[in-house]
Design a protein around this motif. Sequence first.
Motif, PDB file in Angstrom:
ATOM      1  N   SER A  53     -76.361  18.403 -55.313  1.00  0.00           N
ATOM      2  CA  SER A  53     -76.532  17.000 -55.208  1.00  0.00           C
ATOM      3  C   SER A  53     -75.348  16.375 -55.428  1.00  0.00           C
ATOM      4  O   SER A  53     -74.611  16.559 -56.614  1.00  0.00           O
ATOM      5  CB  SER A  53     -77.827  16.776 -56.037  1.00  0.00           C
ATOM      6  N   GLU A  54     -75.018  15.298 -54.620  1.00  0.00           N
ATOM      7  CA  GLU A  54     -73.892  14.528 -54.811  1.00  0.00           C
ATOM      8  C   GLU A  54     -74.243  13.061 -55.298  1.00  0.00           C
ATOM      9  O   GLU A  54     -75.040  12.393 -54.426  1.00  0.00           O
ATOM     10  CB  GLU A  54     -72.960  14.351 -53.485  1.00  0.00           C
ATOM     11  N   ASN A  55     -73.879  12.503 -56.467  1.00  0.00           N
ATOM     12  CA  ASN A  55     -74.172  11.148 -56.880  1.00  0.00           C
ATOM     13  C   ASN A  55     -73.085  10.191 -56.117  1.00  0.00           C
ATOM     14  O   ASN A  55     -72.207  10.285 -56.464  1.00  0.00           O
ATOM     15  CB  ASN A  55     -74.180  10.925 -58.320  1.00  0.00           C
ATOM     16  N   LEU A  56     -73.653   9.298 -55.282  1.00  0.00           N
ATOM     17  CA  LEU A  56     -72.719   8.297 -54.604  1.00  0.00           C
ATOM     18  C   LEU A  56     -73.016   6.942 -55.296  1.00  0.00           C
ATOM     19  O   LEU A  56     -72.559   5.971 -54.863  1.00  0.00           O
ATOM     20  CB  LEU A  56     -73.163   8.244 -53.249  1.00  0.00           C
ATOM     21  N   GLY A 114     -82.736  21.908 -60.192  1.00  0.00           N
ATOM     22  CA  GLY A 114     -81.228  21.998 -60.583  1.00  0.00           C
ATOM     23  C   GLY A 114     -80.848  23.015 -59.225  1.00  0.00           C
ATOM     24  O   GLY A 114     -81.615  23.192 -58.360  1.00  0.00           O
ATOM     25  N   GLU A 115     -79.530  23.382 -59.231  1.00  0.00           N
ATOM     26  CA  GLU A 115     -79.132  23.974 -58.197  1.00  0.00           C
ATOM     27  C   GLU A 115     -79.705  25.295 -57.999  1.00  0.00           C
ATOM     28  O   GLU A 115     -80.144  26.074 -58.884  1.00  0.00           O
ATOM     29  CB  GLU A 115     -77.482  24.182 -58.282  1.00  0.00           C
ATOM     30  N   ASP A 116     -79.869  25.779 -56.599  1.00  0.00           N
ATOM     31  CA  ASP A 116     -80.834  26.779 -56.279  1.00  0.00           C
ATOM     32  C   ASP A 116     -82.185  26.806 -56.352  1.00  0.00           C
ATOM     33  O   ASP A 116     -82.768  27.844 -56.067  1.00  0.00           O
ATOM     34  CB  ASP A 116     -80.181  28.009 -57.018  1.00  0.00           C
ATOM     35  N   GLU A 117     -82.706  25.713 -57.005  1.00  0.00           N
ATOM     36  CA  GLU A 117     -84.171  25.740 -56.971  1.00  0.00           C
ATOM     37  C   GLU A 117     -84.843  24.951 -56.000  1.00  0.00           C
ATOM     38  O   GLU A 117     -83.943  24.455 -54.915  1.00  0.00           O
ATOM     39  CB  GLU A 117     -84.527  24.992 -58.295  1.00  0.00           C
ATOM     40  N   SER A 118     -86.241  25.182 -55.886  1.00  0.00           N
ATOM     41  CA  SER A 118     -86.662  24.572 -54.629  1.00  0.00           C
ATOM     42  C   SER A 118     -86.953  23.042 -54.429  1.00  0.00           C
ATOM     43  O   SER A 118     -87.224  22.531 -55.554  1.00  0.00           O
ATOM     44  CB  SER A 118     -88.061  25.420 -54.439  1.00  0.00           C
ATOM     45  N   VAL A 119     -86.698  22.525 -53.349  1.00  0.00           N
ATOM     46  CA  VAL A 119     -87.161  21.128 -52.978  1.00  0.00           C
ATOM     47  C   VAL A 119     -87.792  20.989 -51.886  1.00  0.00           C
ATOM     48  O   VAL A 119     -87.440  21.480 -50.753  1.00  0.00           O
ATOM     49  CB  VAL A 119     -85.630  20.315 -52.960  1.00  0.00           C
ATOM     50  N   ALA A 120     -88.881  20.281 -51.980  1.00  0.00           N
ATOM     51  CA  ALA A 120     -89.822  20.319 -50.639  1.00  0.00           C
ATOM     52  C   ALA A 120     -89.597  18.781 -50.111  1.00  0.00           C
ATOM     53  O   ALA A 120     -89.375  17.710 -50.481  1.00  0.00           O
ATOM     54  CB  ALA A 120     -91.277  20.415 -50.995  1.00  0.00           C
ATOM     55  N   ILE A 121     -89.409  18.984 -48.851  1.00  0.00           N
ATOM     56  CA  ILE A 121     -89.163  17.891 -48.067  1.00  0.00           C
ATOM     57  C   ILE A 121     -89.900  17.463 -46.701  1.00  0.00           C
ATOM     58  O   ILE A 121     -90.563  18.505 -46.295  1.00  0.00           O
ATOM     59  CB  ILE A 121     -87.702  17.734 -47.490  1.00  0.00           C
ATOM     60  N   GLU A 163     -74.744   4.310 -55.394  1.00  0.00           N
ATOM     61  CA  GLU A 163     -76.001   3.605 -55.023  1.00  0.00           C
ATOM     62  C   GLU A 163     -77.041   4.667 -54.634  1.00  0.00           C
ATOM     63  O   GLU A 163     -78.328   4.133 -54.326  1.00  0.00           O
ATOM     64  CB  GLU A 163     -75.589   2.473 -53.629  1.00  0.00           C
ATOM     65  N   SER A 164     -76.692   5.996 -53.940  1.00  0.00           N
ATOM     66  CA  SER A 164     -77.529   6.692 -53.611  1.00  0.00           C
ATOM     67  C   SER A 164     -77.438   8.065 -54.257  1.00  0.00           C
ATOM     68  O   SER A 164     -76.190   8.128 -54.683  1.00  0.00           O
ATOM     69  CB  SER A 164     -77.893   6.524 -52.356  1.00  0.00           C
ATOM     70  N   VAL A 165     -78.157   9.026 -53.817  1.00  0.00           N
ATOM     71  CA  VAL A 165     -77.801  10.370 -53.941  1.00  0.00           C
ATOM     72  C   VAL A 165     -78.072  11.293 -52.864  1.00  0.00           C
ATOM     73  O   VAL A 165     -78.988  11.067 -52.125  1.00  0.00           O
ATOM     74  CB  VAL A 165     -78.842  11.112 -55.258  1.00  0.00           C
ATOM     75  N   LEU A 166     -76.734  12.088 -52.661  1.00  0.00           N
ATOM     76  CA  LEU A 166     -77.200  12.792 -51.188  1.00  0.00           C
ATOM     77  C   LEU A 166     -77.284  14.344 -51.736  1.00  0.00           C
ATOM     78  O   LEU A 166     -76.546  14.837 -52.442  1.00  0.00           O
ATOM     79  CB  LEU A 166     -75.573  12.393 -50.482  1.00  0.00           C
ATOM     80  N   LEU A 167     -78.376  14.604 -51.443  1.00  0.00           N
ATOM     81  CA  LEU A 167     -78.826  15.956 -51.560  1.00  0.00           C
ATOM     82  C   LEU A 167     -78.488  17.215 -50.397  1.00  0.00           C
ATOM     83  O   LEU A 167     -78.834  16.812 -49.260  1.00  0.00           O
ATOM     84  CB  LEU A 167     -80.422  16.228 -51.780  1.00  0.00           C
ATOM     85  N   ASN A 168     -77.786  18.215 -50.745  1.00  0.00           N
ATOM     86  CA  ASN A 168     -77.572  19.116 -49.927  1.00  0.00           C
ATOM     87  C   ASN A 168     -78.398  20.208 -49.931  1.00  0.00           C
ATOM     88  O   ASN A 168     -78.286  20.949 -51.190  1.00  0.00           O
ATOM     89  CB  ASN A 168     -76.004  19.804 -49.878  1.00  0.00           C
TER      90      ASN A 168
END
Length: 355
Positions: free
Chosen positions: A296-299, A325-332, A301-306
Amino acid sequence: MANGRVNLKGIYKRFGSFVALKHIDLDIRPVEFFALLGPSGSGKTTTLRMIAGLETPDEGVIEVDGEDVTFAPPAVRDIAMVFQNYALYPHMTVRDNIAFPLKMDKVPSADIEPMVVRAAERVHIEHLLHRRPGQLSGGQQQRCALARAIVRQPKLFLLDEPLSNLDAQLRLQTRVELKKLQRSLNVTAIYVTHDQEEAMTLADRMAVFLDGQILQVGTPDEVFNRPRTIAVASFIGSPPMNLLPAILEGSRLTVAGHVTELPYTPAHPGGAVTMGIRPSHVRLDPDGLATRLYLSENLGESVLLNLYLDDHLVKVRVASFAGAGEDESVAIGFEPEAIHLFDTESGLRIPTPQD
Ligand SMILES: Nc1ncnc2c1ncn2[C@@H]1O[C@H](COP(=O)(O)OP(=O)(O)O)[C@@H](O)[C@H]1O
Ligand SMILES: [Mg+2]
Protein backbone atom coordinates in the motif's frame (compact mmCIF):
# COMPACT_ATOMS: atom_id res chain seq x y z
CA MET A 1 -8.78 34.94 -44.16
CA ALA A 2 -5.83 33.17 -42.60
CA ASN A 3 -6.74 31.59 -39.30
CA GLY A 4 -4.57 28.62 -38.45
CA ARG A 5 -6.28 25.40 -39.51
CA VAL A 6 -3.91 22.47 -40.12
CA ASN A 7 -4.80 19.35 -42.09
CA LEU A 8 -2.64 16.26 -42.40
CA LYS A 9 -3.89 13.75 -44.94
CA GLY A 10 -2.48 10.24 -45.23
CA ILE A 11 1.01 11.11 -44.03
CA TYR A 12 3.72 8.45 -44.17
CA LYS A 13 7.32 8.98 -43.11
CA ARG A 14 10.16 6.49 -43.37
CA PHE A 15 13.72 6.73 -42.08
CA GLY A 16 15.51 4.11 -44.17
CA SER A 17 13.44 0.96 -43.78
CA PHE A 18 11.89 2.17 -40.51
CA VAL A 19 8.34 3.48 -40.85
CA ALA A 20 8.08 6.35 -38.36
CA LEU A 21 4.58 7.52 -39.36
CA LYS A 22 1.84 5.31 -40.80
CA HIS A 23 -1.13 7.08 -42.29
CA ILE A 24 -1.51 10.14 -40.09
CA ASP A 25 -4.76 12.07 -40.61
CA LEU A 26 -5.43 15.17 -38.52
CA ASP A 27 -7.77 18.13 -38.69
CA ILE A 28 -6.54 20.78 -36.25
CA ARG A 29 -9.01 23.65 -35.96
CA PRO A 30 -8.25 27.36 -35.82
CA VAL A 31 -7.29 28.67 -32.38
CA GLU A 32 -7.48 25.33 -30.65
CA PHE A 33 -4.88 24.00 -28.27
CA PHE A 34 -4.12 20.60 -29.75
CA ALA A 35 -1.84 18.07 -28.05
CA LEU A 36 0.08 15.23 -29.66
CA LEU A 37 0.35 12.75 -26.80
CA GLY A 38 2.22 9.46 -26.80
CA PRO A 39 5.20 7.59 -25.42
CA SER A 40 8.75 8.34 -26.51
CA GLY A 41 9.42 7.24 -30.09
CA SER A 42 5.76 7.24 -31.16
CA GLY A 43 6.25 9.88 -33.90
CA LYS A 44 5.09 13.10 -32.24
CA THR A 45 8.17 15.21 -32.95
CA THR A 46 8.36 13.94 -36.53
CA THR A 47 4.75 15.02 -37.05
CA LEU A 48 5.41 18.46 -35.57
CA ARG A 49 8.57 18.93 -37.63
CA MET A 50 6.58 18.14 -40.74
CA ILE A 51 4.00 20.80 -39.90
CA ALA A 52 6.89 23.21 -39.38
CA GLY A 53 8.47 22.26 -42.69
CA LEU A 54 11.63 20.82 -41.12
CA GLU A 55 10.81 17.36 -42.55
CA THR A 56 8.92 16.32 -45.65
CA PRO A 57 6.58 13.33 -45.77
CA ASP A 58 7.11 10.38 -48.12
CA GLU A 59 3.39 10.30 -48.81
CA GLY A 60 0.45 12.53 -47.99
CA VAL A 61 -0.46 16.18 -47.95
CA ILE A 62 -0.13 18.95 -45.35
CA GLU A 63 -2.42 21.95 -45.62
CA VAL A 64 -2.45 25.17 -43.64
CA ASP A 65 -5.70 27.08 -44.11
CA GLY A 66 -6.50 25.00 -47.13
CA GLU A 67 -3.21 25.71 -48.86
CA ASP A 68 -0.91 22.81 -49.73
CA VAL A 69 2.37 23.45 -47.87
CA THR A 70 3.70 19.87 -48.02
CA PHE A 71 6.96 20.97 -49.63
CA ALA A 72 6.95 24.65 -48.66
CA PRO A 73 10.02 25.85 -46.74
CA PRO A 74 9.58 26.74 -43.03
CA ALA A 75 9.99 30.47 -43.60
CA VAL A 76 6.81 30.86 -45.64
CA ARG A 77 4.56 28.94 -43.22
CA ASP A 78 4.09 31.70 -40.60
CA ILE A 79 4.92 29.26 -37.81
CA ALA A 80 6.84 29.68 -34.55
CA MET A 81 8.34 26.71 -32.79
CA VAL A 82 9.56 26.21 -29.22
CA PHE A 83 11.95 23.30 -28.89
CA GLN A 84 12.57 21.12 -25.85
CA ASN A 85 16.12 22.46 -25.49
CA TYR A 86 14.94 26.06 -26.26
CA ALA A 87 17.62 26.48 -29.00
CA LEU A 88 18.57 29.99 -27.85
CA TYR A 89 21.64 31.68 -29.34
CA PRO A 90 24.15 31.64 -26.47
CA HIS A 91 26.24 34.57 -27.69
CA MET A 92 23.23 36.90 -28.04
CA THR A 93 21.42 38.77 -25.29
CA VAL A 94 17.82 37.93 -24.45
CA ARG A 95 16.81 41.10 -26.34
CA ASP A 96 18.64 39.97 -29.48
CA ASN A 97 17.33 36.43 -29.20
CA ILE A 98 13.75 37.69 -29.07
CA ALA A 99 14.41 40.21 -31.85
CA PHE A 100 15.98 37.62 -34.12
CA PRO A 101 12.84 36.46 -35.98
CA LEU A 102 11.83 40.10 -36.53
CA LYS A 103 15.22 40.89 -38.07
CA MET A 104 14.92 37.82 -40.28
CA ASP A 105 11.52 39.13 -41.38
CA LYS A 106 13.10 42.54 -42.09
CA VAL A 107 10.81 44.36 -39.67
CA PRO A 108 11.92 48.06 -39.54
CA SER A 109 14.36 48.46 -36.67
CA ALA A 110 12.35 51.26 -35.02
CA ASP A 111 9.45 48.79 -34.60
CA ILE A 112 11.56 45.99 -33.17
CA GLU A 113 12.28 47.29 -29.65
CA PRO A 114 8.65 47.85 -28.61
CA MET A 115 7.68 44.43 -30.01
CA VAL A 116 10.51 42.76 -28.08
CA VAL A 117 9.53 44.52 -24.86
CA ARG A 118 5.87 43.55 -25.30
CA ALA A 119 6.73 39.88 -25.89
CA ALA A 120 9.10 39.89 -22.90
CA GLU A 121 6.42 41.45 -20.70
CA ARG A 122 3.91 38.78 -21.64
CA VAL A 123 6.21 36.14 -20.14
CA HIS A 124 7.59 38.35 -17.35
CA ILE A 125 11.24 38.61 -18.38
CA GLU A 126 11.35 42.31 -19.33
CA HIS A 127 13.97 42.88 -16.60
CA LEU A 128 16.33 40.31 -18.14
CA LEU A 129 16.68 41.67 -21.68
CA HIS A 130 20.37 42.56 -21.27
CA ARG A 131 21.43 39.09 -20.10
CA ARG A 132 22.73 36.17 -22.11
CA PRO A 133 21.00 32.74 -21.96
CA GLY A 134 23.87 31.35 -19.86
CA GLN A 135 23.01 33.89 -17.16
CA LEU A 136 19.39 32.73 -16.91
CA SER A 137 17.74 29.95 -14.90
CA GLY A 138 16.10 27.10 -16.80
CA GLY A 139 12.67 28.66 -16.31
CA GLN A 140 13.87 32.04 -17.57
CA GLN A 141 15.44 30.43 -20.65
CA GLN A 142 12.14 28.74 -21.34
CA ARG A 143 10.34 32.11 -21.15
CA CYS A 144 12.92 33.63 -23.48
CA ALA A 145 12.20 30.88 -26.02
CA LEU A 146 8.46 31.53 -25.64
CA ALA A 147 8.94 35.29 -26.09
CA ARG A 148 10.95 34.68 -29.25
CA ALA A 149 8.15 32.45 -30.55
CA ILE A 150 5.31 34.90 -29.87
CA VAL A 151 7.07 38.12 -30.89
CA ARG A 152 5.97 37.78 -34.53
CA GLN A 153 2.39 36.79 -33.71
CA PRO A 154 2.54 33.73 -35.92
CA LYS A 155 -0.54 31.91 -37.10
CA LEU A 156 0.70 28.59 -35.71
CA PHE A 157 2.51 28.02 -32.48
CA LEU A 158 4.32 24.65 -32.28
CA LEU A 159 5.73 23.44 -28.99
CA ASP A 160 7.80 20.29 -28.48
CA GLU A 161 7.86 19.21 -24.82
CA PRO A 162 8.55 22.82 -23.76
CA LEU A 163 8.20 22.10 -20.03
CA SER A 164 10.21 18.91 -19.79
CA ASN A 165 13.44 20.59 -18.66
CA LEU A 166 11.79 22.41 -15.76
CA ASP A 167 11.56 21.06 -12.23
CA ALA A 168 8.18 19.72 -11.11
CA GLN A 169 6.91 22.82 -9.32
CA LEU A 170 7.94 25.24 -12.06
CA ARG A 171 6.45 22.93 -14.66
CA LEU A 172 3.02 23.12 -13.00
CA GLN A 173 3.22 26.90 -12.71
CA THR A 174 4.39 27.38 -16.30
CA ARG A 175 1.69 25.03 -17.56
CA VAL A 176 -1.00 27.38 -16.26
CA GLU A 177 0.72 30.43 -17.76
CA LEU A 178 1.16 28.71 -21.11
CA LYS A 179 -2.56 28.01 -21.35
CA LYS A 180 -3.37 31.62 -20.43
CA LEU A 181 -0.86 32.86 -22.99
CA GLN A 182 -2.31 30.75 -25.79
CA ARG A 183 -5.82 31.97 -25.00
CA SER A 184 -4.76 35.61 -24.97
CA LEU A 185 -2.82 35.25 -28.23
CA ASN A 186 -5.79 33.64 -29.96
CA VAL A 187 -3.49 31.39 -31.98
CA THR A 188 -3.54 27.71 -32.89
CA ALA A 189 -1.13 25.79 -30.66
CA ILE A 190 0.14 22.28 -31.39
CA TYR A 191 1.81 20.83 -28.35
CA VAL A 192 3.90 17.65 -28.19
CA THR A 193 4.13 15.86 -24.87
CA HIS A 194 4.54 12.38 -23.40
CA ASP A 195 2.96 13.65 -20.18
CA GLN A 196 -0.74 12.86 -20.21
CA GLU A 197 -1.48 15.25 -17.38
CA GLU A 198 -0.07 18.09 -19.50
CA ALA A 199 -2.17 17.00 -22.45
CA MET A 200 -5.30 16.61 -20.30
CA THR A 201 -4.97 20.01 -18.65
CA LEU A 202 -3.77 22.07 -21.62
CA ALA A 203 -5.50 20.66 -24.65
CA ASP A 204 -8.88 21.40 -26.15
CA ARG A 205 -8.38 18.19 -28.12
CA MET A 206 -5.59 15.66 -28.42
CA ALA A 207 -4.33 12.87 -30.62
CA VAL A 208 -2.97 9.76 -28.89
CA PHE A 209 0.07 8.39 -30.74
CA LEU A 210 1.56 4.90 -30.54
CA ASP A 211 4.12 3.35 -32.89
CA GLY A 212 3.70 5.98 -35.59
CA GLN A 213 -0.08 5.77 -35.64
CA ILE A 214 -2.92 7.75 -34.12
CA LEU A 215 -5.05 5.63 -31.82
CA GLN A 216 -7.65 8.23 -30.91
CA VAL A 217 -8.48 11.89 -31.45
CA GLY A 218 -10.78 13.61 -28.99
CA THR A 219 -11.27 16.00 -26.12
CA PRO A 220 -9.50 15.11 -22.87
CA ASP A 221 -12.90 14.07 -21.52
CA GLU A 222 -13.56 11.71 -24.45
CA VAL A 223 -10.13 10.13 -24.33
CA PHE A 224 -10.25 9.68 -20.55
CA ASN A 225 -13.87 8.55 -20.23
CA ARG A 226 -14.31 6.70 -23.51
CA PRO A 227 -10.94 5.27 -24.56
CA ARG A 228 -11.45 3.78 -28.00
CA THR A 229 -9.08 0.83 -27.56
CA ILE A 230 -7.29 -1.22 -24.94
CA ALA A 231 -4.05 0.49 -25.97
CA VAL A 232 -5.44 3.96 -25.19
CA ALA A 233 -6.96 2.70 -21.94
CA SER A 234 -3.65 1.28 -20.81
CA PHE A 235 -1.90 4.62 -21.42
CA ILE A 236 -4.32 7.24 -20.03
CA GLY A 237 -4.79 7.82 -16.31
CA SER A 238 -2.34 7.93 -13.47
CA PRO A 239 -2.14 5.10 -12.79
CA PRO A 240 -4.06 3.91 -15.88
CA MET A 241 -7.16 1.78 -15.59
CA ASN A 242 -6.90 -1.84 -14.54
CA LEU A 243 -7.48 -4.24 -17.43
CA LEU A 244 -8.63 -7.73 -16.51
CA PRO A 245 -9.82 -10.75 -18.48
CA ALA A 246 -13.55 -11.30 -18.03
CA ILE A 247 -16.47 -13.34 -19.37
CA LEU A 248 -19.54 -11.49 -20.61
CA GLU A 249 -22.95 -13.23 -20.73
CA GLY A 250 -25.80 -10.77 -21.32
CA SER A 251 -25.38 -8.23 -18.53
CA ARG A 252 -23.43 -10.62 -16.30
CA LEU A 253 -19.71 -9.96 -16.16
CA THR A 254 -17.53 -12.57 -14.48
CA VAL A 255 -14.00 -11.78 -13.33
CA ALA A 256 -12.04 -14.58 -11.62
CA GLY A 257 -15.31 -16.33 -10.75
CA HIS A 258 -16.88 -13.21 -9.25
CA VAL A 259 -20.03 -11.87 -10.96
CA THR A 260 -20.79 -8.17 -11.42
CA GLU A 261 -24.24 -7.33 -12.78
CA LEU A 262 -23.95 -4.50 -15.32
CA PRO A 263 -26.73 -1.86 -15.37
CA TYR A 264 -27.25 -2.53 -19.11
CA THR A 265 -26.77 -5.30 -21.68
CA PRO A 266 -23.78 -4.52 -23.93
CA ALA A 267 -24.22 -4.83 -27.69
CA HIS A 268 -21.74 -7.68 -27.97
CA PRO A 269 -22.06 -11.42 -28.62
CA GLY A 270 -20.38 -12.09 -25.24
CA GLY A 271 -17.67 -14.52 -24.28
CA ALA A 272 -14.11 -13.54 -23.38
CA VAL A 273 -13.74 -9.75 -23.08
CA THR A 274 -11.41 -7.32 -21.32
CA MET A 275 -12.78 -5.32 -18.41
CA GLY A 276 -11.33 -1.90 -17.64
CA ILE A 277 -11.82 -0.17 -14.32
CA ARG A 278 -10.05 2.89 -12.91
CA PRO A 279 -8.31 2.54 -9.54
CA SER A 280 -10.80 4.96 -7.94
CA HIS A 281 -13.76 2.82 -9.08
CA VAL A 282 -12.69 -0.34 -7.29
CA ARG A 283 -14.06 -0.57 -3.76
CA LEU A 284 -13.26 -2.65 -0.74
CA ASP A 285 -16.08 -5.16 -0.45
CA PRO A 286 -16.07 -7.96 2.10
CA ASP A 287 -18.31 -10.02 -0.22
CA GLY A 288 -16.10 -9.38 -3.23
CA LEU A 289 -13.09 -10.93 -4.90
CA ALA A 290 -10.22 -12.11 -2.76
CA THR A 291 -6.89 -10.50 -3.63
CA ARG A 292 -3.51 -10.40 -1.92
CA LEU A 293 -2.02 -7.11 -0.72
CA TYR A 294 1.38 -6.57 -2.29
CA LEU A 295 1.99 -3.01 -1.14
CA SER A 296 0.00 0.00 0.00
CA GLU A 297 1.34 3.42 -0.98
CA ASN A 298 0.28 6.43 1.06
CA LEU A 299 -0.10 9.38 -1.31
CA GLY A 300 -1.25 11.80 1.38
CA GLU A 301 -4.66 12.59 -0.06
CA SER A 302 -5.37 8.94 -0.84
CA VAL A 303 -3.88 5.50 -0.51
CA LEU A 304 -2.97 3.41 -3.54
CA LEU A 305 -3.27 -0.31 -2.92
CA ASN A 306 -1.32 -2.71 -5.11
CA LEU A 307 -3.21 -5.98 -5.02
CA TYR A 308 -2.68 -9.28 -6.77
CA LEU A 309 -5.67 -11.04 -8.25
CA ASP A 310 -4.01 -14.28 -9.33
CA ASP A 311 -1.19 -12.99 -11.58
CA HIS A 312 -2.85 -9.64 -12.28
CA LEU A 313 -1.75 -6.51 -10.47
CA VAL A 314 -4.82 -4.44 -9.57
CA LYS A 315 -4.40 -0.84 -8.42
CA VAL A 316 -7.04 0.52 -6.10
CA ARG A 317 -7.33 4.08 -4.85
CA VAL A 318 -9.04 4.48 -1.47
CA ALA A 319 -9.42 7.47 0.84
CA SER A 320 -7.72 5.67 3.71
CA PHE A 321 -6.65 2.18 4.55
CA ALA A 322 -6.12 0.61 7.94
CA GLY A 323 -6.73 -2.95 6.80
CA ALA A 324 -4.55 -5.88 6.00
CA GLY A 325 -0.78 -6.13 6.13
CA GLU A 326 1.36 -7.20 3.22
CA ASP A 327 0.50 -10.62 1.80
CA GLU A 328 -2.81 -10.62 3.64
CA SER A 329 -6.17 -10.88 1.90
CA VAL A 330 -8.15 -7.85 0.68
CA ALA A 331 -11.60 -8.31 -0.90
CA ILE A 332 -12.66 -5.95 -3.69
CA GLY A 333 -15.67 -5.18 -5.90
CA PHE A 334 -16.13 -3.08 -9.04
CA GLU A 335 -18.54 -0.15 -9.42
CA PRO A 336 -20.78 -1.56 -12.19
CA GLU A 337 -21.55 1.81 -13.82
CA ALA A 338 -17.82 2.65 -14.04
CA ILE A 339 -16.80 -0.50 -15.90
CA HIS A 340 -15.34 -0.20 -19.40
CA LEU A 341 -15.47 -3.20 -21.73
CA PHE A 342 -13.25 -4.02 -24.68
CA ASP A 343 -13.35 -6.75 -27.27
CA THR A 344 -10.20 -8.69 -26.43
CA GLU A 345 -9.61 -9.79 -30.01
CA SER A 346 -9.92 -6.41 -31.77
CA GLY A 347 -9.01 -4.29 -28.75
CA LEU A 348 -11.98 -2.04 -29.50
CA ARG A 349 -14.23 -0.47 -26.91
CA ILE A 350 -17.69 -1.99 -26.44
CA PRO A 351 -19.99 1.03 -26.08
CA THR A 352 -21.89 1.74 -22.87
CA PRO A 353 -25.24 3.61 -22.80
CA GLN A 354 -23.28 6.79 -21.86
CA ASP A 355 -21.18 6.55 -25.04
N1 LIG B 1 16.19 11.62 -38.49
C1 LIG B 1 15.86 10.40 -38.11
N2 LIG B 1 16.52 9.32 -38.56
C2 LIG B 1 16.17 8.07 -38.18
N3 LIG B 1 15.17 7.78 -37.33
C3 LIG B 1 14.49 8.82 -36.82
C4 LIG B 1 14.80 10.17 -37.18
N4 LIG B 1 13.92 10.98 -36.52
C5 LIG B 1 13.12 10.17 -35.78
N5 LIG B 1 13.45 8.87 -35.97
C6 LIG B 1 12.79 7.72 -35.36
O1 LIG B 1 11.39 7.82 -35.57
C7 LIG B 1 10.66 7.43 -34.43
C8 LIG B 1 9.76 8.56 -33.99
O2 LIG B 1 10.57 9.61 -33.49
P1 LIG B 1 9.98 10.94 -32.88
O3 LIG B 1 9.02 11.52 -33.84
O4 LIG B 1 11.12 11.78 -32.46
O5 LIG B 1 9.19 10.36 -31.63
P2 LIG B 1 8.63 11.13 -30.32
O6 LIG B 1 8.73 12.60 -30.53
O7 LIG B 1 7.21 10.65 -30.22
O8 LIG B 1 9.44 10.63 -29.17
C9 LIG B 1 11.68 7.02 -33.39
O9 LIG B 1 11.82 5.63 -33.42
C10 LIG B 1 12.95 7.72 -33.85
O10 LIG B 1 14.08 6.98 -33.45
MG1 LIG C 1 9.83 13.95 -29.39
